[in-house]
Design a protein around this motif. Structure first.
Motif, short mmCIF file in Angstrom:
data_model
loop_
_atom_site.label_atom_id
_atom_site.label_comp_id
_atom_site.label_asym_id
_atom_site.label_seq_id
_atom_site.Cartn_x
_atom_site.Cartn_y
_atom_site.Cartn_z
N ASP A 188 0.84 -1.20 0.00
CA ASP A 188 0.00 0.00 0.00
C ASP A 188 0.87 1.25 0.00
O ASP A 188 1.93 1.30 0.64
CB ASP A 188 -0.90 0.03 1.24
N SER A 189 0.39 2.29 -0.68
CA SER A 189 1.07 3.57 -0.69
C SER A 189 0.89 4.24 0.66
O SER A 189 -0.18 4.21 1.25
CB SER A 189 0.52 4.46 -1.80
N GLN A 190 1.96 4.89 1.14
CA GLN A 190 1.88 5.59 2.43
C GLN A 190 2.01 7.10 2.26
O GLN A 190 1.94 7.84 3.23
CB GLN A 190 3.01 5.10 3.36
N GLY A 191 2.20 7.56 1.02
CA GLY A 191 2.45 8.98 0.79
C GLY A 191 1.18 9.79 0.62
O GLY A 191 0.08 9.27 0.58
N GLY A 196 3.49 10.47 -3.61
CA GLY A 196 4.19 9.19 -3.51
C GLY A 196 5.02 9.09 -2.25
O GLY A 196 4.55 9.30 -1.14
N SER A 197 6.33 8.81 -2.43
CA SER A 197 7.20 8.57 -1.29
C SER A 197 7.72 9.85 -0.64
O SER A 197 8.40 9.81 0.38
CB SER A 197 8.41 7.72 -1.74
N ILE A 198 7.38 11.00 -1.20
CA ILE A 198 7.86 12.27 -0.64
C ILE A 198 7.00 12.67 0.56
O ILE A 198 5.77 12.72 0.46
CB ILE A 198 7.81 13.39 -1.71
N SER A 199 7.63 12.95 1.69
CA SER A 199 6.88 13.35 2.88
C SER A 199 6.53 14.84 2.81
O SER A 199 7.17 15.61 2.08
CB SER A 199 7.70 13.08 4.13
N VAL A 200 5.52 15.23 3.58
CA VAL A 200 5.16 16.66 3.66
C VAL A 200 6.35 17.46 4.16
O VAL A 200 6.67 18.53 3.64
CB VAL A 200 3.95 16.86 4.60
N ASP A 201 7.03 16.95 5.18
CA ASP A 201 8.18 17.63 5.75
C ASP A 201 9.25 17.88 4.69
O ASP A 201 9.77 19.00 4.55
CB ASP A 201 8.75 16.78 6.90
N ARG A 205 10.23 21.64 3.29
CA ARG A 205 11.60 22.12 3.45
C ARG A 205 12.13 22.67 2.13
O ARG A 205 12.83 23.68 2.08
CB ARG A 205 12.51 20.99 3.94
N ASN A 206 11.79 21.98 1.05
CA ASN A 206 12.26 22.38 -0.27
C ASN A 206 11.53 23.63 -0.76
O ASN A 206 12.13 24.54 -1.33
CB ASN A 206 12.05 21.23 -1.26
N GLU A 207 10.21 23.71 -0.52
CA GLU A 207 9.40 24.80 -1.05
C GLU A 207 9.50 26.09 -0.23
O GLU A 207 9.48 27.18 -0.78
CB GLU A 207 7.93 24.37 -1.14
N THR A 225 16.68 23.79 19.70
CA THR A 225 16.39 24.43 18.42
C THR A 225 15.56 23.49 17.55
O THR A 225 15.44 22.30 17.82
CB THR A 225 17.69 24.79 17.67
N HIS A 226 14.97 24.09 16.49
CA HIS A 226 14.18 23.32 15.53
C HIS A 226 14.63 23.67 14.12
O HIS A 226 15.43 24.62 13.92
CB HIS A 226 12.68 23.62 15.69
N ASP A 227 14.12 22.97 13.12
CA ASP A 227 14.53 23.20 11.73
C ASP A 227 13.61 24.14 10.98
O ASP A 227 13.81 24.40 9.79
CB ASP A 227 14.60 21.86 10.98
N GLY A 228 12.57 24.64 11.64
CA GLY A 228 11.63 25.53 10.97
C GLY A 228 10.27 25.45 11.63
O GLY A 228 9.63 24.40 11.59
N ALA A 229 9.82 26.54 12.23
CA ALA A 229 8.53 26.52 12.94
C ALA A 229 7.38 26.16 12.02
O ALA A 229 6.39 25.55 12.45
CB ALA A 229 8.28 27.89 13.59
N VAL A 230 7.49 26.52 10.76
CA VAL A 230 6.41 26.27 9.80
C VAL A 230 6.16 24.78 9.59
O VAL A 230 5.09 24.37 9.14
CB VAL A 230 6.75 26.97 8.45
#
Length: 346
Positions: A188-191, A196-201, A205-207, A225-230
């Motif tokens: 089963d697809s999990q994306g 597809g296999s690309i996660s929202v995170d 991060r890219n966009e 620290t965090h990598d981005g509050a958004v």
């Protein structure tokens, strides 16, 4: 499933098991089946399995001996799902792209394409059920997808079939083997829908070009620290960099200064909101919005009893909500297994 002998049914073939079994069941019931692979929009330079999925969908159609089309819905997907996803996260809200994908693409662009080609019905592999234009939970509670379908236009729902919605997943797998479908062993697809296999995170991060920021406790003390509050949502359990052992839960976020505020041990409200206000509502059976209803604010999340006021578009829970609910998430209302519809939380 209603009598569909000799009816023209366009099936959204995703390349997966559920839609393949749906097509086979419809064919066995005497329908004139046409398979359609829906091509979405894919992030440039990021891995995606759409070509493989399309090949698998073609193999299923060939195995069943049914016509096959590819529908390019990239414009609808980019505008109605991707742009929405990015703008909502950038505004600090937490959207559900699968819900918009269903509304804009599968039950939007695909539905229109099918009707333009003289289809009597469309069909998908969703685990849900319909009867007389009403939406119901799928019979397998672990797979029920009615939550993702609250925004489907009522007209499209009335002409939609969910052939596997009345079956447990184990039986669907067994039927795939029985029909000797070429995707019977496919996982089963999990994306996200079409990512597809690309996660929202990964995608965000890219966009959004996220940056590192501070994580504070509720006293204002920096704890990591965090990598981005958004990237984070209210109530989410996170692991801040360089912080002492958690669990830590997000209770506030400030995108203007890229800061997260967290609580140790629990995400429970100090003062839960008395009501939840909804926007962009869609009701399949608005007359059912009376008395005590059941509300679900997360896929496979807990169900909360309460009442809904149509004049103010507000839901009032019968008991205090146990955790923060982020703006942008969907609240879906039920009476028993009947999905009344839903809206987006302000």
């Amino acid at each position: 499933m209603e009598s569909i002998a000799s009816k023209n049914v366009f099936v959204g073939l995703s390349g997966g098991v559920d839609s393949a079994v749906s097509a086979a069941l419809l064919q066995n019931a005497g329908a004139h089946v046409t398979g359609v692979f829906i091509k979405g929009w894919y992030p440039p330079g990021m891995p995606c399995t759409w070509a493989e999925d399309r090949r698998d969908a073609m193999r299923v159609a060939a195995h069943l001996g049914v016509p096959f089309h590819t529908l390019d819905a990239s414009t609808e997907y980019k505008q109605g799902v991707i742009d929405y996803l990015i703008s909502e996260y950038a505004a600090g809200r937490t959207p559900n792209p699968d819900i918009m994908c269903n509304r804009e693409v599968k039950f939007g662009a695909f539905y229109r394409f099918a009707k333009e080609h003289n289809a009597d019905f469309i069909a998908t592999g969703h685990y849900a059920q319909t009867k007389d234009g009403q939406l119901f939970r799928g019979i397998d509670p672990s797979k029920d997808q009615s939550y993702f379908l609250w925004a489907v236009p009522k007209e499209a729902l009335s002409q939609t079939l969910f052939p596997v919605g009345g079956l447990p997943k184990s039986e669907v797998r067994a039927l795939a083997e029985k029909f000797n479908l070429p995707v019977a062993q496919k996982k089963d697809s999990q994306g996200i829908c079409f990512l597809g296999s690309i996660s929202v995170d990964e995608f965000l991060r890219n966009e959004l070009k996220t940056e590192e920021g501070d994580v504070l406790d509720e006293t204002g003390q920096k704890i990591g620290t965090h990598d981005g509050a958004v990237l984070h949502t209210l109530g989410e359990r996170i692991t801040p960099h360089d912080a002492e052992q958690g669990p830590w839960y997000v209770v506030r976020k400030d995108l203007a200064i890229n800061v997260l505020v967290v609580r140790h041990g629990s995400a429970a409200f100090e003062t839960p909101p008395a009501t939840l206000t909804l926007r962009d509502t869609n009701w399949f059976t608005p007359d059912a919005l009376e008395g005590t209803l059941e509300a679900q604010y997360r896929y496979h999340g807990s169900v909360t009893a309460g009442t809904y006021d149509k004049k103010t578009s507000t839901f009032t829970p019968s008991v205090p909500l146990p955790e923060p609910i982020a703006a942008g998430q969907s609240l879906v209302l039920y009476v028993g297994d009947s999905c009344i519809g839903g809206g987006i939380i302000e």
